[in-house]
Design a protein around this motif. Structure first.
Motif, PDB file in Angstrom:
ATOM      1  N   LEU A 275       0.824  -1.207   0.000  1.00  0.00           N
ATOM      2  CA  LEU A 275       0.000   0.000   0.000  1.00  0.00           C
ATOM      3  C   LEU A 275       0.861   1.261   0.000  1.00  0.00           C
ATOM      4  CD1 LEU A 275      -2.883   1.097   0.110  1.00  0.00           C
ATOM      5  CD2 LEU A 275      -2.737   1.038   2.610  1.00  0.00           C
ATOM      6  N   GLU A 276       1.939   1.255   0.788  1.00  0.00           N
ATOM      7  CA  GLU A 276       2.843   2.421   0.810  1.00  0.00           C
ATOM      8  C   GLU A 276       3.493   2.636  -0.550  1.00  0.00           C
ATOM      9  OE1 GLU A 276       5.606   1.741   3.905  1.00  0.00           O
ATOM     10  OE2 GLU A 276       4.149   2.026   5.534  1.00  0.00           O
ATOM     11  N   LYS A 277       3.903   1.555  -1.192  1.00  0.00           N
ATOM     12  CA  LYS A 277       4.513   1.685  -2.516  1.00  0.00           C
ATOM     13  C   LYS A 277       3.508   2.228  -3.526  1.00  0.00           C
ATOM     14  CE  LYS A 277       8.144  -1.818  -2.218  1.00  0.00           C
ATOM     15  NZ  LYS A 277       8.674  -3.089  -2.789  1.00  0.00           N
ATOM     16  N   PHE A 278       2.255   1.789  -3.426  1.00  0.00           N
ATOM     17  CA  PHE A 278       1.240   2.289  -4.350  1.00  0.00           C
ATOM     18  C   PHE A 278       1.011   3.789  -4.149  1.00  0.00           C
ATOM     19  CE2 PHE A 278      -3.250   3.388  -4.997  1.00  0.00           C
ATOM     20  CZ  PHE A 278      -3.364   3.118  -6.345  1.00  0.00           C
ATOM     21  N   GLU A 279       0.931   4.206  -2.893  1.00  0.00           N
ATOM     22  CA  GLU A 279       0.706   5.630  -2.621  1.00  0.00           C
ATOM     23  C   GLU A 279       1.889   6.469  -3.076  1.00  0.00           C
ATOM     24  OE1 GLU A 279      -0.760   8.426   1.155  1.00  0.00           O
ATOM     25  OE2 GLU A 279      -0.276   6.305   1.427  1.00  0.00           O
ATOM     26  N   GLU A 280       3.088   6.017  -2.818  1.00  0.00           N
ATOM     27  CA  GLU A 280       4.275   6.759  -3.236  1.00  0.00           C
ATOM     28  C   GLU A 280       4.401   6.780  -4.760  1.00  0.00           C
ATOM     29  OE1 GLU A 280       7.456   4.825  -1.293  1.00  0.00           O
ATOM     30  OE2 GLU A 280       6.970   5.606   0.721  1.00  0.00           O
ATOM     31  N   ARG A 281       4.056   5.668  -5.422  1.00  0.00           N
ATOM     32  CA  ARG A 281       4.135   5.637  -6.880  1.00  0.00           C
ATOM     33  C   ARG A 281       3.116   6.594  -7.494  1.00  0.00           C
ATOM     34  NH1 ARG A 281       3.039   0.793  -7.436  1.00  0.00           N
ATOM     35  NH2 ARG A 281       5.160  -0.051  -7.319  1.00  0.00           N
ATOM     36  N   ILE A 286       2.233  11.782 -10.283  1.00  0.00           N
ATOM     37  CA  ILE A 286       1.651  13.131 -10.343  1.00  0.00           C
ATOM     38  C   ILE A 286       2.740  14.181 -10.463  1.00  0.00           C
ATOM     39  CG2 ILE A 286       0.340  14.836  -9.016  1.00  0.00           C
ATOM     40  CD1 ILE A 286      -1.319  12.516  -7.903  1.00  0.00           C
ATOM     41  N   LEU A 287       3.822  14.001  -9.735  1.00  0.00           N
ATOM     42  CA  LEU A 287       4.913  14.986  -9.754  1.00  0.00           C
ATOM     43  C   LEU A 287       5.607  15.049 -11.107  1.00  0.00           C
ATOM     44  CD1 LEU A 287       6.497  14.429  -6.226  1.00  0.00           C
ATOM     45  CD2 LEU A 287       5.082  16.337  -6.968  1.00  0.00           C
ATOM     46  N   ILE A 288       5.767  13.919 -11.782  1.00  0.00           N
ATOM     47  CA  ILE A 288       6.466  13.927 -13.071  1.00  0.00           C
ATOM     48  C   ILE A 288       5.516  14.171 -14.229  1.00  0.00           C
ATOM     49  CG2 ILE A 288       8.273  12.412 -12.209  1.00  0.00           C
ATOM     50  CD1 ILE A 288       6.966  10.112 -13.679  1.00  0.00           C
ATOM     51  N   ARG A 290       2.802  12.294 -15.215  1.00  0.00           N
ATOM     52  CA  ARG A 290       2.107  11.163 -15.827  1.00  0.00           C
ATOM     53  C   ARG A 290       0.625  11.150 -15.497  1.00  0.00           C
ATOM     54  NH1 ARG A 290       6.051   5.890 -14.913  1.00  0.00           N
ATOM     55  NH2 ARG A 290       7.784   6.592 -16.236  1.00  0.00           N
ATOM     56  N   LEU A 291       0.277  11.619 -14.294  1.00  0.00           N
ATOM     57  CA  LEU A 291      -1.108  11.695 -13.869  1.00  0.00           C
ATOM     58  C   LEU A 291      -1.461  13.142 -13.564  1.00  0.00           C
ATOM     59  CD1 LEU A 291      -1.362   8.618 -11.420  1.00  0.00           C
ATOM     60  CD2 LEU A 291      -2.161   8.748 -13.788  1.00  0.00           C
ATOM     61  N   THR A 292      -2.711  13.465 -13.754  1.00  0.00           N
ATOM     62  CA  THR A 292      -3.178  14.799 -13.396  1.00  0.00           C
ATOM     63  C   THR A 292      -3.326  14.899 -11.883  1.00  0.00           C
ATOM     64  OG1 THR A 292      -5.468  14.061 -13.655  1.00  0.00           O
ATOM     65  CG2 THR A 292      -4.399  15.064 -15.583  1.00  0.00           C
ATOM     66  N   PRO A 293      -3.061  16.044 -11.305  1.00  0.00           N
ATOM     67  CA  PRO A 293      -3.209  16.197  -9.842  1.00  0.00           C
ATOM     68  C   PRO A 293      -4.621  15.851  -9.393  1.00  0.00           C
ATOM     69  CG  PRO A 293      -2.029  18.052 -10.780  1.00  0.00           C
ATOM     70  CD  PRO A 293      -2.549  17.268 -11.946  1.00  0.00           C
ATOM     71  N   LEU A 294      -4.712  15.148  -8.289  1.00  0.00           N
ATOM     72  CA  LEU A 294      -6.001  14.721  -7.757  1.00  0.00           C
ATOM     73  C   LEU A 294      -6.324  15.507  -6.499  1.00  0.00           C
ATOM     74  CD1 LEU A 294      -5.550  10.842  -8.088  1.00  0.00           C
ATOM     75  CD2 LEU A 294      -6.780  12.363  -9.658  1.00  0.00           C
ATOM     76  N   PRO A 295      -7.607  15.835  -6.284  1.00  0.00           N
ATOM     77  CA  PRO A 295      -7.998  16.468  -5.016  1.00  0.00           C
ATOM     78  C   PRO A 295      -7.740  15.520  -3.850  1.00  0.00           C
ATOM     79  CG  PRO A 295      -9.728  16.690  -6.680  1.00  0.00           C
ATOM     80  CD  PRO A 295      -8.725  15.734  -7.233  1.00  0.00           C
ATOM     81  N   PRO A 296      -7.593  16.055  -2.653  1.00  0.00           N
ATOM     82  CA  PRO A 296      -7.309  15.186  -1.492  1.00  0.00           C
ATOM     83  C   PRO A 296      -8.374  14.101  -1.280  1.00  0.00           C
ATOM     84  CG  PRO A 296      -6.921  17.480  -0.945  1.00  0.00           C
ATOM     85  CD  PRO A 296      -7.550  17.485  -2.301  1.00  0.00           C
ATOM     86  N   GLU A 297      -9.677  14.468  -1.486  1.00  0.00           N
ATOM     87  CA  GLU A 297     -10.719  13.466  -1.284  1.00  0.00           C
ATOM     88  C   GLU A 297     -10.615  12.344  -2.316  1.00  0.00           C
ATOM     89  OE1 GLU A 297     -11.244  16.635  -1.726  1.00  0.00           O
ATOM     90  OE2 GLU A 297     -11.895  17.388   0.258  1.00  0.00           O
ATOM     91  N   GLU A 298     -10.365  12.690  -3.577  1.00  0.00           N
ATOM     92  CA  GLU A 298     -10.242  11.675  -4.627  1.00  0.00           C
ATOM     93  C   GLU A 298      -8.985  10.828  -4.425  1.00  0.00           C
ATOM     94  OE1 GLU A 298     -10.304  11.416  -9.525  1.00  0.00           O
ATOM     95  OE2 GLU A 298     -10.616  13.351  -8.483  1.00  0.00           O
ATOM     96  N   MET A 299      -7.917  11.490  -3.969  1.00  0.00           N
ATOM     97  CA  MET A 299      -6.686  10.747  -3.686  1.00  0.00           C
ATOM     98  C   MET A 299      -6.910   9.741  -2.556  1.00  0.00           C
ATOM     99  SD  MET A 299      -3.535  10.340  -4.544  1.00  0.00           S
ATOM    100  CE  MET A 299      -2.028   9.661  -3.876  1.00  0.00           C
ATOM    101  N   GLU A 300      -7.660  10.156  -1.550  1.00  0.00           N
ATOM    102  CA  GLU A 300      -7.941   9.249  -0.428  1.00  0.00           C
ATOM    103  C   GLU A 300      -8.814   8.081  -0.878  1.00  0.00           C
ATOM    104  OE1 GLU A 300      -9.783   9.448   4.116  1.00  0.00           O
ATOM    105  OE2 GLU A 300      -9.638  11.253   2.873  1.00  0.00           O
ATOM    106  N   ASN A 301      -9.813   8.382  -1.723  1.00  0.00           N
ATOM    107  CA  ASN A 301     -10.662   7.298  -2.231  1.00  0.00           C
ATOM    108  C   ASN A 301      -9.858   6.330  -3.108  1.00  0.00           C
ATOM    109  OD1 ASN A 301     -12.934   8.376  -0.983  1.00  0.00           O
ATOM    110  ND2 ASN A 301     -13.457   9.664  -2.765  1.00  0.00           N
TER     111      ASN A 301
END
Length: 444
Positions: A275-281, A286-288, A290-301
């Motif tokens: 789970l930690e690796k998934f969250e960090e990946r 997002i930082l590089i 590849r993904l669009t920035p997600l709101p905190p609620e969507e990121m948590e979901n």
């Protein structure tokens, strides 16, 4: 009215069952008598009234296999039914006989029973030493053709038993002498030449060679079949018991959401790490860009969804580990049962291995010994044992106890090494000294 009809049906059923019980002895004797008649019919029609000889060269191999399988079947039926007859007679008391008379059951004449028993004993007495599964008693007790090793120059005083005595019809009935115990004055080469001439001049040598070949062929077929069963039976038992019996029971107990997801701390640590690796990946993507920035609620979901997925995988892995424990127990029971019912086959396999191992050349023996010792007790073997023990622990859902693993690695390979050295010193050094010399030279 309905109750009386039902009571009458129950009474009729119990009466029929009791009549069947009282006739068990007579029914078993009739079945054993029919089996003995079948054996006698084969003897009269195909063997001139003599005993069925499974090593006879009168018929083809396929025909002899047919006679042998039919003989095994009828002997098994006769012996089992005789045992059932004796047990039924033991439990048949005088009160039972009186009840049989009241029920209208008439037993056979005692003279008829004695005549049937005498006939059955006469037929099956010829096959007292005949095995149910195979003719392994003949295969094991018969000596193997002597293989002259290449170390005759090193041990010239070890001479084999005469080959003609082994190939003659009388010699096959005698207990073979061990290679290490057969000593003589003359070298092997002279004796082997003389015995070879004797065999070539013997008019019965061709028949003996055919008989020996059929016995070797039967021994090989039995060994290959047993090895296949030894592989297929536990695997099939494991899969069937896990899928049909153990699996539904474990799933019914672990279907609730309140049951524990993890059965050991290592699985929990692996799940948290995943789970930690998934969250960090995800954050890294997002930082590089590849993904669009997600709101905190969507990121948590998003993380919650991944956590549920990991939890389901861990729950399934835990259930599978529990199923493996009980399925493996069923496989062990199946293997033990296979060993118990295949004792004659095990004796044949021992003789089969003796033919293969002691028939190898000295360099081949040394190569196999070095290969096995280096794999199981060599310098790199601790890594292999560690991988095996960790795999077994994971298969059963047990936490990896490193103290136990290190203790096992420190003791078990040492015990194996001692057994290998004792076998080389105690047996191989007497049977094939040149193989031991080759092994030492290859080790050095």
């Amino acid at each position: 009215m309905k109750i009386s009809v039902l009571s009458q049906k129950v009474y009729n059923f119990l009466l029929a069952a009791y009549r069947w019980y009282l006739l068990t002895a007579e029914r078993s004797l009739d079945q054993a008598y029919k089996a003995a008649l079948q054996i006698k019919a084969i003897e009269d029609e195909y063997f001139d009234g003599n005993k069925i000889d499974v090593n006879s060269s009168k018929y083809t191999s396929s025909m002899m296999d047919y006679f042998e399988s039919d003989l095994k079947k009828q002997l098994r039926i006769a012996r089992m039914r005789l045992t059932e007859f004796k047990g039924s007679r033991f439990f048949l008391s005088e009160s039972n006989q009186k009840a049989a008379i009241k029920a209208g059951i008439e037993y056979a004449n005692p003279a008829t029973i004695l005549e049937k028993l005498r006939f059955i004993d006469q037929v099956i007495a010829k096959y007292t030493n005949f095995d149910y599964e195979t003719t392994s008693s003949d295969l094991v007790t018969q000596p193997k053709p002597e293989i002259i090793p290449l170390d005759s120059a090193i041990a010239p005083d070890i001479a084999p038993a005469p080959l003609s005595a082994k190939l003659s019809s009388k010699g096959w009935d005698k207990k073979p002498r061990g290679k290490a115990n057969s000593t003589g004055i003359l070298p092997r080469s002279i004796l082997s030449t003389v015995t070879r001439l004797q065999v070539e001049l013997d008019p019965r040598s061709e028949e003996d060679v055919v008989k020996n070949f059929r016995q070797a062929q039967r021994r090989t077929i039995i060994s290959v079949r047993f090895f296949l069963l030894l592989i297929i039976v536990p695997i099939l038992t494991h899969q069937l018991s896990k899928t049909l019996v153990v699996g539904p029971i474990v799933d019914s107990f672990r279907s609730s959401e309140q049951t524990g997801i993890f059965i050991n701390y290592e699985m929990e640590e692996e799940a948290l790490e995943a789970l930690e690796k998934f969250e960090e990946r995800t954050k890294f993507d997002i930082l590089i860009g590849r993904l669009t920035p997600l709101p905190p609620e969507e990121m948590e979901n998003h993380v919650k969804e991944k956590a549920r997925e990991i939890a389901e995988e861990s729950r399934a892995e835990s259930s599978s580990a529990i199923k493996n424990v009980f399925a493996d127990l069923c496989s062990v029971v199946a293997v033990i049962w296979l060993m118990l019912v295949s004792k004659p086959s095990i004796a044949v396999i021992k003789d089969f291995f003796d033919n293969i191992v002691y028939g190898l050349s000295d360099s081949a023996k040394a190569f196999i010994i070095i290969l096995f010792t280096d794999i199981f007790v060599g310098f790199h073997s601790p890594h292999g044992w560690e991988v095996i023990l960790e795999g077994v622990s994971r298969h059963w859902g047990l936490p990896g106890n490193h103290s136990f693993i290190f203790l096992f690695i420190a003791t078990f390979p040492v015990i194996l090494d001692t057994i290998f050295k004792y076998w080389i010193f105690r047996y191989l050094n007497r049977i094939s000294p040149s193989a031991v010399a080759t092994y030492r030279n290859m080790n050095e």
